[in-house]
Structures are given as C-alpha cells and as structure tokens.
Design a protein around this motif. Structure first.
Motif, PDB file in Angstrom:
ATOM      1  N   ILE A 278       0.836  -1.211   0.000  1.00 14.47           N
ATOM      2  CA  ILE A 278       0.000   0.000   0.000  1.00 14.47           C
ATOM      3  C   ILE A 278       0.868   1.256   0.000  1.00 14.47           C
ATOM      4  CG2 ILE A 278      -1.681   1.322   1.355  1.00 14.47           C
ATOM      5  CD1 ILE A 278      -2.773  -1.404   2.344  1.00 14.47           C
ATOM      6  N   LEU A 279       1.931   1.224   0.847  1.00 13.98           N
ATOM      7  CA  LEU A 279       2.824   2.379   0.940  1.00 13.98           C
ATOM      8  C   LEU A 279       3.506   2.657  -0.399  1.00 13.98           C
ATOM      9  CD1 LEU A 279       4.182   4.528   2.704  1.00 13.98           C
ATOM     10  CD2 LEU A 279       5.930   2.839   3.294  1.00 13.98           C
ATOM     11  N   ILE A 280       3.993   1.585  -1.042  1.00 17.16           N
ATOM     12  CA  ILE A 280       4.651   1.749  -2.342  1.00 17.16           C
ATOM     13  C   ILE A 280       3.663   2.325  -3.363  1.00 17.16           C
ATOM     14  CG2 ILE A 280       5.658   0.480  -4.286  1.00 17.16           C
ATOM     15  CD1 ILE A 280       6.888  -1.432  -2.177  1.00 17.16           C
ATOM     16  N   PHE A 281       2.430   1.798  -3.348  1.00 25.78           N
ATOM     17  CA  PHE A 281       1.405   2.296  -4.268  1.00 25.78           C
ATOM     18  C   PHE A 281       1.147   3.788  -4.034  1.00 25.78           C
ATOM     19  CE2 PHE A 281      -3.104   3.221  -5.099  1.00 25.78           C
ATOM     20  CZ  PHE A 281      -3.162   2.930  -6.462  1.00 25.78           C
ATOM     21  N   ILE A 282       1.009   4.163  -2.744  1.00 26.61           N
ATOM     22  CA  ILE A 282       0.764   5.573  -2.398  1.00 26.61           C
ATOM     23  C   ILE A 282       1.923   6.454  -2.857  1.00 26.61           C
ATOM     24  CG2 ILE A 282       0.521   7.195  -0.483  1.00 26.61           C
ATOM     25  CD1 ILE A 282      -1.036   4.985   1.004  1.00 26.61           C
ATOM     26  N   LEU A 283       3.172   5.974  -2.599  1.00 26.39           N
ATOM     27  CA  LEU A 283       4.345   6.758  -2.987  1.00 26.39           C
ATOM     28  C   LEU A 283       4.428   6.927  -4.497  1.00 26.39           C
ATOM     29  CD1 LEU A 283       7.044   5.329  -0.537  1.00 26.39           C
ATOM     30  CD2 LEU A 283       6.030   7.605  -0.496  1.00 26.39           C
ATOM     31  N   ILE A 284       4.125   5.831  -5.225  1.00 30.60           N
ATOM     32  CA  ILE A 284       4.156   5.917  -6.687  1.00 30.60           C
ATOM     33  C   ILE A 284       3.144   6.942  -7.178  1.00 30.60           C
ATOM     34  CG2 ILE A 284       3.649   4.658  -8.814  1.00 30.60           C
ATOM     35  CD1 ILE A 284       4.842   2.164  -7.465  1.00 30.60           C
ATOM     36  N   ARG A 285       1.931   6.847  -6.614  1.00 25.82           N
ATOM     37  CA  ARG A 285       0.897   7.811  -7.006  1.00 25.82           C
ATOM     38  C   ARG A 285       1.296   9.228  -6.654  1.00 25.82           C
ATOM     39  NH1 ARG A 285      -4.366   6.126  -7.923  1.00 25.82           N
ATOM     40  NH2 ARG A 285      -4.680   8.349  -8.310  1.00 25.82           N
ATOM     41  N   TYR A 286       1.895   9.373  -5.462  1.00 23.31           N
ATOM     42  CA  TYR A 286       2.299  10.706  -4.996  1.00 23.31           C
ATOM     43  C   TYR A 286       3.325  11.323  -5.941  1.00 23.31           C
ATOM     44  CZ  TYR A 286       4.794  14.222  -2.293  1.00 23.31           C
ATOM     45  OH  TYR A 286       5.429  15.365  -1.896  1.00 23.31           O
ATOM     46  N   TYR A 287       4.375  10.537  -6.248  1.00 25.47           N
ATOM     47  CA  TYR A 287       5.446  11.081  -7.095  1.00 25.47           C
ATOM     48  C   TYR A 287       4.985  11.291  -8.534  1.00 25.47           C
ATOM     49  CZ  TYR A 287       8.918  10.746  -3.434  1.00 25.47           C
ATOM     50  OH  TYR A 287       9.632  10.937  -2.284  1.00 25.47           O
ATOM     51  N   LYS A 288       4.046  10.404  -8.995  1.00 18.51           N
ATOM     52  CA  LYS A 288       3.499  10.632 -10.329  1.00 18.51           C
ATOM     53  C   LYS A 288       2.731  11.945 -10.384  1.00 18.51           C
ATOM     54  CE  LYS A 288       3.079   6.031 -12.380  1.00 18.51           C
ATOM     55  NZ  LYS A 288       2.128   5.000 -12.870  1.00 18.51           N
ATOM     56  N   ASN A 289       1.875  12.143  -9.366  1.00 23.00           N
ATOM     57  CA  ASN A 289       1.094  13.387  -9.310  1.00 23.00           C
ATOM     58  C   ASN A 289       1.996  14.603  -9.152  1.00 23.00           C
ATOM     59  OD1 ASN A 289      -1.285  11.962  -9.565  1.00 23.00           O
ATOM     60  ND2 ASN A 289      -1.653  11.816  -7.358  1.00 23.00           N
ATOM     61  N   LYS A 290       3.046  14.408  -8.324  1.00 20.92           N
ATOM     62  CA  LYS A 290       3.987  15.518  -8.108  1.00 20.92           C
ATOM     63  C   LYS A 290       4.687  15.885  -9.407  1.00 20.92           C
ATOM     64  CE  LYS A 290       7.889  16.898  -5.216  1.00 20.92           C
ATOM     65  NZ  LYS A 290       8.843  16.469  -4.171  1.00 20.92           N
ATOM     66  N   ASN A 291       5.142  14.832 -10.140  1.00 26.14           N
ATOM     67  CA  ASN A 291       5.829  15.083 -11.412  1.00 26.14           C
ATOM     68  C   ASN A 291       4.886  15.718 -12.424  1.00 26.14           C
ATOM     69  OD1 ASN A 291       8.252  14.074 -10.518  1.00 26.14           O
ATOM     70  ND2 ASN A 291       7.842  11.995 -11.190  1.00 26.14           N
ATOM     71  N   LYS A 292       3.605  15.254 -12.416  1.00 26.87           N
ATOM     72  CA  LYS A 292       2.637  15.852 -13.331  1.00 26.87           C
ATOM     73  C   LYS A 292       2.427  17.333 -13.004  1.00 26.87           C
ATOM     74  CE  LYS A 292      -0.025  11.727 -14.568  1.00 26.87           C
ATOM     75  NZ  LYS A 292      -1.328  11.033 -14.442  1.00 26.87           N
ATOM     76  N   ALA A 293       2.369  17.611 -11.682  1.00 28.68           N
ATOM     77  CA  ALA A 293       2.173  19.004 -11.262  1.00 28.68           C
ATOM     78  C   ALA A 293       3.345  19.870 -11.699  1.00 28.68           C
ATOM     79  CB  ALA A 293       1.996  19.072  -9.747  1.00 28.68           C
ATOM     80  N   ILE A 294       4.561  19.296 -11.541  1.00 28.67           N
ATOM     81  CA  ILE A 294       5.761  20.046 -11.936  1.00 28.67           C
ATOM     82  C   ILE A 294       5.765  20.278 -13.446  1.00 28.67           C
ATOM     83  CG2 ILE A 294       8.274  19.932 -12.098  1.00 28.67           C
ATOM     84  CD1 ILE A 294       8.250  18.403  -9.439  1.00 28.67           C
ATOM     85  N   GLU A 295       5.414  19.185 -14.198  1.00 34.07           N
ATOM     86  CA  GLU A 295       5.375  19.319 -15.651  1.00 34.07           C
ATOM     87  C   GLU A 295       4.324  20.347 -16.077  1.00 34.07           C
ATOM     88  OE1 GLU A 295       4.678  15.463 -17.198  1.00 34.07           O
ATOM     89  OE2 GLU A 295       6.622  14.655 -16.542  1.00 34.07           O
ATOM     90  N   PHE A 296       3.152  20.271 -15.405  1.00 34.76           N
ATOM     91  CA  PHE A 296       2.086  21.220 -15.736  1.00 34.76           C
ATOM     92  C   PHE A 296       2.516  22.650 -15.445  1.00 34.76           C
ATOM     93  CE2 PHE A 296      -1.572  23.768 -14.418  1.00 34.76           C
ATOM     94  CZ  PHE A 296      -2.373  23.689 -15.552  1.00 34.76           C
TER      95      PHE A 296
END
Length: 501
Positions: A278-296
């Motif tokens: 669960i933690l790995i899934f949350i972290l993956i989602r977090y960093y994906k969203n973070k990277n998307k936010a940075i890209e946006f």
C-alpha cells in the motif's frame, strides 16, 4: 562460538552466547578480558558506541600483558574514529605506537594495525600528508609479514583517502581490497570495496559493479539468516545429547512456542507486506502526481512566458503595421519598402521566439548547439566570448542537466539583450571531481539586485534549484552583471576493529 557468530553477522546472538560464558569464568582475568572485548565489538557493530567503549576499557583492565592491552585499546581508537573524535583517537594511537614494548617484542601485527588506524585518523582530521605516510607504512608492514587479511583494511583506507583526490588510485586500492577479500571469502570487505568503486563512478563497468553489490548483499543476508537458524539447531542438538530427558520436556514447549511464533510471524509478515504494498502504491501515485504538477507548472510558465512575449513584442508591432498599411499609400516605393522592413522585423522576432523554445540536442552535437545558440547574440556592437566549453566531459552529464544548462544560457542571453546594453559578455565553464560551474559576466549597465527577478531571471532560478544547484548573482547599477551557477556532488567508509582471542 560467539566469535564465529560475529564473523557471520549475528551480533545479538554473539552477545547472548558470550554472556553465557561468564558463569564458567569466575575470576579468570584473561577470559574476562576476551569476553569484554567480544562484547565491545558486538556493541560497536550495533552502533552502541558508548557501551562498546565501556566493555573495551574493562578488557584493558582485565589484561595483564601490555601487548595484550593494545588490542582493546586499538579498538577504542577505532570507535573514536567512528564517532569522529579524531583528536582522542590520535592521542591514544600515538601513545601505543611510541610504546617501547612494541619494539622490544617486535610486534609487527600490532604496529601495522596501529599505524594504519592512526594514519586514517590523521587523514580524517585533515592532515592528509601525515595520514598517507602512516597508512602506507602500515600497508608495507602487512605485505612484508604476509598479513593478507590486514591488508584489506589498508587498501580500503587508501581508497577512501584518494576518493576526493585521485579517482584512479582510489579505484586501484578498492580493487586490490576486493581481490584479497574475494580470495579470503571476506564478504563485508568485498561489499565495502564495491561501495567505493560505485561511489567513485570512474569506470565504464559501474553498472555491473552495482549489480554485483546488490547480488552479493542479498546473498550474504540469506547466508547469515541460514547461519542463525543452523547455529540455533547445533546448540539445540548439543544440549539434547547432554540431557535427553530434560530436552524432551523442553522440546515440546519449544515446538509449541515455535509454532506460535511462526504463526505470529506469518501474520505479522502478511500485515507488513500488505502495508509495504500500500505504501509503495501511495508513494508511486504521490510522485506521479507531483511530477505531473511540476510538468504542468513548467508547461504553464513556458506558455505564459511565450504568450507574454508574443503580446509584448509582436502584437503591438503587428497592430502598428496594420495601421501603417491602412494610412499610407502602398503604391509609393518608400512606403512599400518601409512596410516590408517592418514585416521582416516581425518575422525575425517570430524566429527568435521559436529558437528560444525549440528542442535541445543533448547528444554529440550538444556543444555545437550551445555555440550556435550563443553566436546568434553576437553583433557588431556586442562580443560574446565562451571559454572552456570543450574541456567539460559532457558524456558523463545526464540529459536533464544539459537541457537545464542550455535553457539557463538562453535566459541569460535574453536578459542581457533586453536589459544589459553590454558590449562584452564572457561565459566560462569549469569542472572538478565535485561540481560543474558556469561563470557569466558582462559589462552592461547592471541593476539593483532586488530587481533581478523582475528582469526575467525567475525561470533560471527555478531551473537551477530543480537540479539541486546553487547560484549567486552580483550586480549594481553601472557595474555590470555577474552570475555564478554550480551543480555539486560527495562519500565515506567505516573503520574496522580486530578480534582478540
């Protein structure tokens, strides 16, 4: 048994076993000295440094022979180095090295050990020349006396010494340590040698050594876990042979406990595994969203900047050309030429905006594309000089940094062109084992430092900080404009102590 457990990495089991030995010792000083030294080593490896020093000091008091006392004393010094108490380590090791008993008994083993650790302490304190001399002398003694195992530690210390001075020599010593450790099947030292080689990143085979490190580390964890289980079984069988009837009674209780423990461990393992998933899934989602936010955000900032530039630099000019065309007779030759000149100027501005936001070649033509981009800002009134660009080893720099460097230079050029009125611009590239730096300076009109961000360098600031870089701006009105940009990088190994038997 306790020493064997330590060799196999079972330090808690080692403490338990050697504590059982205390009931057989009574007041035998040599045995107490050895037990306390082993307890000290176990606590040191478990990072319980203060407890380790207490046991080592007890060991010193238990030993009668000055030569025997040197073993726990040297181990105390090793802990001091681990604690970064270099002055305390040097004071202790220096007194041991100058002890007359060392020369009278011709104790080459202790002499090499003391010199190596003393040299390493001097090096860590910053006295490189003296440290290198002592570590080299210690290694020479070990080679002459065929102390093969001891030479591993010497090579590791020398590899650490050269890590920030001469990567080639650091790698050579690390490989020597790895070779000897492999021949002696000394896993911990092999892992330490691989750590240095990987940290130096001075070999084309760094990826291979990294993979070897993880494979070896996973393997030794499995081996040592198996050893713990096997040693427990050996103790169990020995006790069963000594007292079969008592063992049978205890065996039943122990089996029940083992089943409960296995069941408990299974439940705990399942919960931990589920939690980790669960933690790995949350972290993956977090960093994906973070990277998307940075890209946006980056995309938004870029689009905003382009839109503003089009509005500020093109829209007004186009409107003026339209007004000019409506109000002037186009049949007149001068009017026609003036109109064409205005349209050509707008076309040049559009090409400039396109060039500033096009893709960047990060391959073999990277330096050529940088030179080409910078040369576009050369005019009769402005001379742009670039030095040391070809001397940087661009092959070792990742694409993100190359793109960042190119965009930063574009920001500086645009800012210079719009605000500086400079006639001379100098851009110097430098690199060492720790960092890449770019030094920009021009002889323009400068500005108040508080106005720098408003002058269009906010994007440069964001790019530098995004790659963990640093930048420093120096400017004053009528005193030019200077920027220093740096992108840094750094490593460390621990001191090993020796067993006393």
């Amino acid at each position: 048994m306790s020493s064997i457990q330590q060799i196999n990495g079972d330090y808690y089991g080692s403490k338990e076993t050697v504590t059982d030995a205390l009931s057989y010792v009574e007041k035998s000083k040599p045995h107490l000295a050895c037990i306390n030294n082993i307890l000290g080593i176990a606590d040191k490896e478990l990072s319980l440094y203060d407890d380790a020093i207490i046991y080592y000091k007890k060991s010193v008091n238990n030993y009668k022979s000055p030569i025997e006392k040197q073993i726990p004393l040297n181990n105390i010094a090793a802990v001091y180095i681990q604690q970064k108490k270099y002055d305390d380590a040097i004071l202790l090791l220096d007194s041991l090295l100058n002890n007359s008993i060392l020369k009278e008994k011709n104790e080459t083993y202790n002499e090499s050990l003391i010199k190596d650790n003393l040299g390493y302490a001097y090096f860590k304190k910053g006295l490189d020349k003296k440290g290198l001399q002592l570590m080299t002398e210690g290694l020479k003694i070990r080679i002459n006396t065929k102390d093969t195992y001891g030479s591993i530690e010497s090579y590791l210390h020398l590899a650490d010494y050269y890590a920030n001075k001469d990567l080639q020599k650091s790698d050579e010593n690390a490989f020597l340590a790895y070779k000897v450790a492999t021949a002696l099947n000394s896993i911990d030292e092999r892992l330490e040698a691989l750590q240095i080689i990987i940290s130096n990143d001075n070999s084309l085979n760094t990826a291979k050594y990294t993979q070897k490190y993880f494979t070896l580390n996973d393997s030794i964890i499995k081996v040592r876990n198996n050893f713990k289980n096997k040693s427990a079984k050996i103790k169990y069988d020995a006790k069963k042979e000594k007292d079969e009837n008592e063992k049978l009674r205890l065996e039943k209780a122990k089996n029940q406990l083992s089943l409960q423990r296995a069941k408990y461990l299974k439940i705990v393992s399942t919960i931990v595994f589920a939690f980790l998933v669960i933690l790995i899934f949350i972290l993956i989602r977090y960093y994906k969203n973070k990277n998307k936010a940075i890209e946006f955000k980056t995309s938004y900032n870029t689009e905003t900047r382009i839109a503003k530039k089009i509005h500020d630099e093109l829209a007004n000019d186009v409107f003026q050309v339209i007004a000019f065309a409506e109000s002037q007779p186009l049949s007149v030759e001068n009017t026609k030429e003036n109109l064409l000149q205005k349209l050509d100027d707008i076309y040049s501005r559009v090409r400039g905006i396109s060039r500033e936001n096009n893709s960047i070649d990060t391959g073999a033509n990277f330096t050529h594309s940088i030179k080409e981009m910078l040369s576009a800002y050369n005019t009769r009134e402005r001379n742009i000089m670039v030095t040391n660009l070809e001397n940087i080893n661009w092959e070792n720099i990742d694409d993100i940094k190359k793109i960042t460097i190119s965009r930063i230079l574009q920001e500086l050029m645009v800012n210079m062109k719009k605000h500086s009125e400079a006639s001379i611009v100098v851009i110097r590239f430098d690199s060492d084992q720790k960092s890449i730096s770019i030094n920009y300076r021009d002889n323009g009109k400068g500005c108040e430092k508080s106005m720098v961000v408003k002058n269009g360098l906010q994007n440069m600031s964001n790019r530098v900080l995004a790659i963990n870089g640093t930048f420093d701006i120096e400017t004053e009105p009528d005193k030019g404009f200077k920027v220093k940009i740096s992108m840094p990088e750094q490593t460390q190994i621990k001191v090993k102590e020796k067993f006393a038997y």
